[in-house]
Design an enzyme around this catalytic site. Sequence first.
Site, PDB file in Angstrom:
ATOM      1  N   TYR A 129      34.016  43.645  39.216  1.00  0.00           N
ATOM      2  CA  TYR A 129      34.381  42.239  39.427  1.00  0.00           C
ATOM      3  C   TYR A 129      33.963  41.772  40.829  1.00  0.00           C
ATOM      4  CZ  TYR A 129      37.309  38.222  40.449  1.00  0.00           C
ATOM      5  OH  TYR A 129      37.758  36.996  40.856  1.00  0.00           O
TER       6      TYR A 129
ATOM      7  N   LYS B  35      45.081  38.282  33.127  1.00  0.00           N
ATOM      8  CA  LYS B  35      44.216  38.393  31.952  1.00  0.00           C
ATOM      9  C   LYS B  35      45.023  38.777  30.709  1.00  0.00           C
ATOM     10  CE  LYS B  35      41.392  37.203  34.998  1.00  0.00           C
ATOM     11  NZ  LYS B  35      40.975  38.035  36.071  1.00  0.00           N
TER      12      LYS B  35
ATOM     13  N   ASP C 222      40.823  50.110  37.825  1.00  0.00           N
ATOM     14  CA  ASP C 222      41.078  48.726  37.404  1.00  0.00           C
ATOM     15  C   ASP C 222      40.988  48.704  35.875  1.00  0.00           C
ATOM     16  OD1 ASP C 222      40.908  46.046  36.693  1.00  0.00           O
ATOM     17  OD2 ASP C 222      39.719  45.473  38.449  1.00  0.00           O
TER      18      ASP C 222
ATOM     19  N   ARG D  45      61.559  38.537  48.816  1.00  0.00           N
ATOM     20  CA  ARG D  45      60.247  39.151  49.064  1.00  0.00           C
ATOM     21  C   ARG D  45      60.328  40.651  48.779  1.00  0.00           C
ATOM     22  NH1 ARG D  45      59.049  40.464  53.916  1.00  0.00           N
ATOM     23  NH2 ARG D  45      59.840  38.596  54.919  1.00  0.00           N
TER      24      ARG D  45
HETATM   25  C1  LIG Z   1      38.281  43.265  36.353  1.00  0.00           C
HETATM   26  C2  LIG Z   1      39.011  42.355  37.284  1.00  0.00           C
HETATM   27  N1  LIG Z   1      39.714  42.867  38.309  1.00  0.00           N
HETATM   28  C3  LIG Z   1      40.388  42.087  39.177  1.00  0.00           C
HETATM   29  C4  LIG Z   1      40.371  40.712  39.070  1.00  0.00           C
HETATM   30  C5  LIG Z   1      41.117  39.874  40.081  1.00  0.00           C
HETATM   31  O1  LIG Z   1      42.294  39.383  39.546  1.00  0.00           O
HETATM   32  P1  LIG Z   1      42.976  37.976  39.957  1.00  0.00           P
HETATM   33  O2  LIG Z   1      41.999  36.902  39.594  1.00  0.00           O
HETATM   34  O3  LIG Z   1      44.224  37.968  39.150  1.00  0.00           O
HETATM   35  O4  LIG Z   1      43.217  38.007  41.427  1.00  0.00           O
HETATM   36  C6  LIG Z   1      39.656  40.131  38.019  1.00  0.00           C
HETATM   37  C7  LIG Z   1      39.613  38.665  37.886  1.00  0.00           C
HETATM   38  O5  LIG Z   1      38.764  38.105  37.207  1.00  0.00           O
HETATM   39  C8  LIG Z   1      38.953  40.971  37.102  1.00  0.00           C
HETATM   40  O6  LIG Z   1      38.247  40.473  36.078  1.00  0.00           O
END
Ligand SMILES: Cc1ncc(COP(=O)(O)O)c(C=O)c1O
Length: 358
Positions: free
Chosen positions: A77, A174, A149, A25
């Site tokens: 998101y 992604k 992000d 961990r």
């Molecule tokens: C722009 C963005 N940030 C964060 C996330 C969250 O990531 P995760 O699905 O890997 O938890 C996503 C998921 O679609 C996203 O598109």
Amino acid sequence: MTPIYQTSTYVQEAPGKNKGFEYARSQNPTRKALEEALAAIENGKFGLAFSSGVAATDAVIKLLEPGDEVIAASDMYGGTYRLFTKVFEKFGIKFLYTDTTNTENIKKLVTPQTKLIWLETPTNPLMNITDIQAAAAIAKEAKALLCVDNTFASPYLQNPLDLGADIVMHSSTKYLGGHSDVIQGALVMNDVELREKLYFIQKSCGAVPGPMDCFLVLRGIKTLHVRMQQHCLNGEKIAHWLRKNPAVEKVYWPGFEDQPGYAIATKQMRGFGGMISFTLKDDSIGNAMRVLSSTHLFSLAESLGGVESLINHPASMTHASIPREERLKNGLTDSLIRLSVGIEDADDLIADLDRAIG
Ligand SMILES: Cc1ncc(COP(=O)(O)O)c(C=O)c1O
């Protein structure tokens, strides 16, 4: 190849004397190799890998205390919005949402309690662009952290740390993974104290990725540059084709010169990527549903950034956790369609959309 260290623990030389690894961990050699790669591609000093993108976001918010304020983008998101409003608000952290494309809006919300500015650029799903450098200047003056992000752009197209951000966040699920076969998140930073605080949260809260998943993201990163080049080429072709289609009303893609964020996008990005959203002239949900159900190469699915093209309905899928009035206020209509353009042949993809849009 980096081995997949399928280990939960490590043999120690003597009590209190280990060989650099104690318990998985806290540390794992495959994860360590990935974290170094993440730092390298974001021009950062330190990388931390998490079991999902939202787990990485969760770790950043856990830096805060009750009473602290976060200024965040009103268009982002849906899962980030859900984490902020449904999980952290009840612990006394205040989230203030604004249209960050005008950084003056951020400035107006700054108070002595502002501890974090949270940006997404380009945003999911409306591709809004925020000036990272201008936001970093506001954060610095407010003595707050700026976290960006960077999932949609990927490190190939944009490096927020170089523009003054304190933390870069990724859903590695992604573009970094790139093959729709792993859920993972990442944080990258330069400041050693910030790294120690985030590492403490990572090991204390335990949202760490397994070694096999770290191996997959490491492998994905090796082809990130070639995949992104193809995503950009295909994205550009499809965005322009959509714009010329008489059945299409509005196309959201950061590479259009007449798009409001274009000047900033060209300043801070090296390309425009493969994410596109659009609405139809016949703006009914029925018509959008018909298109969403009739593509063959674009698979109807959540997520993005893989080599395969996906089509998505944000209102009922990725952004369903945002209340309808909030969504509509920010321009995310019920009939909006989002594309994650893959790396297949662009003409095949256009033929697929042509058949579906009709
Ligand atoms: C722009 C963005 N940030 C964060 C996330 C969250 O990531 P995760 O699905 O890997 O938890 C996503 C998921 O679609 C996203 O598109």
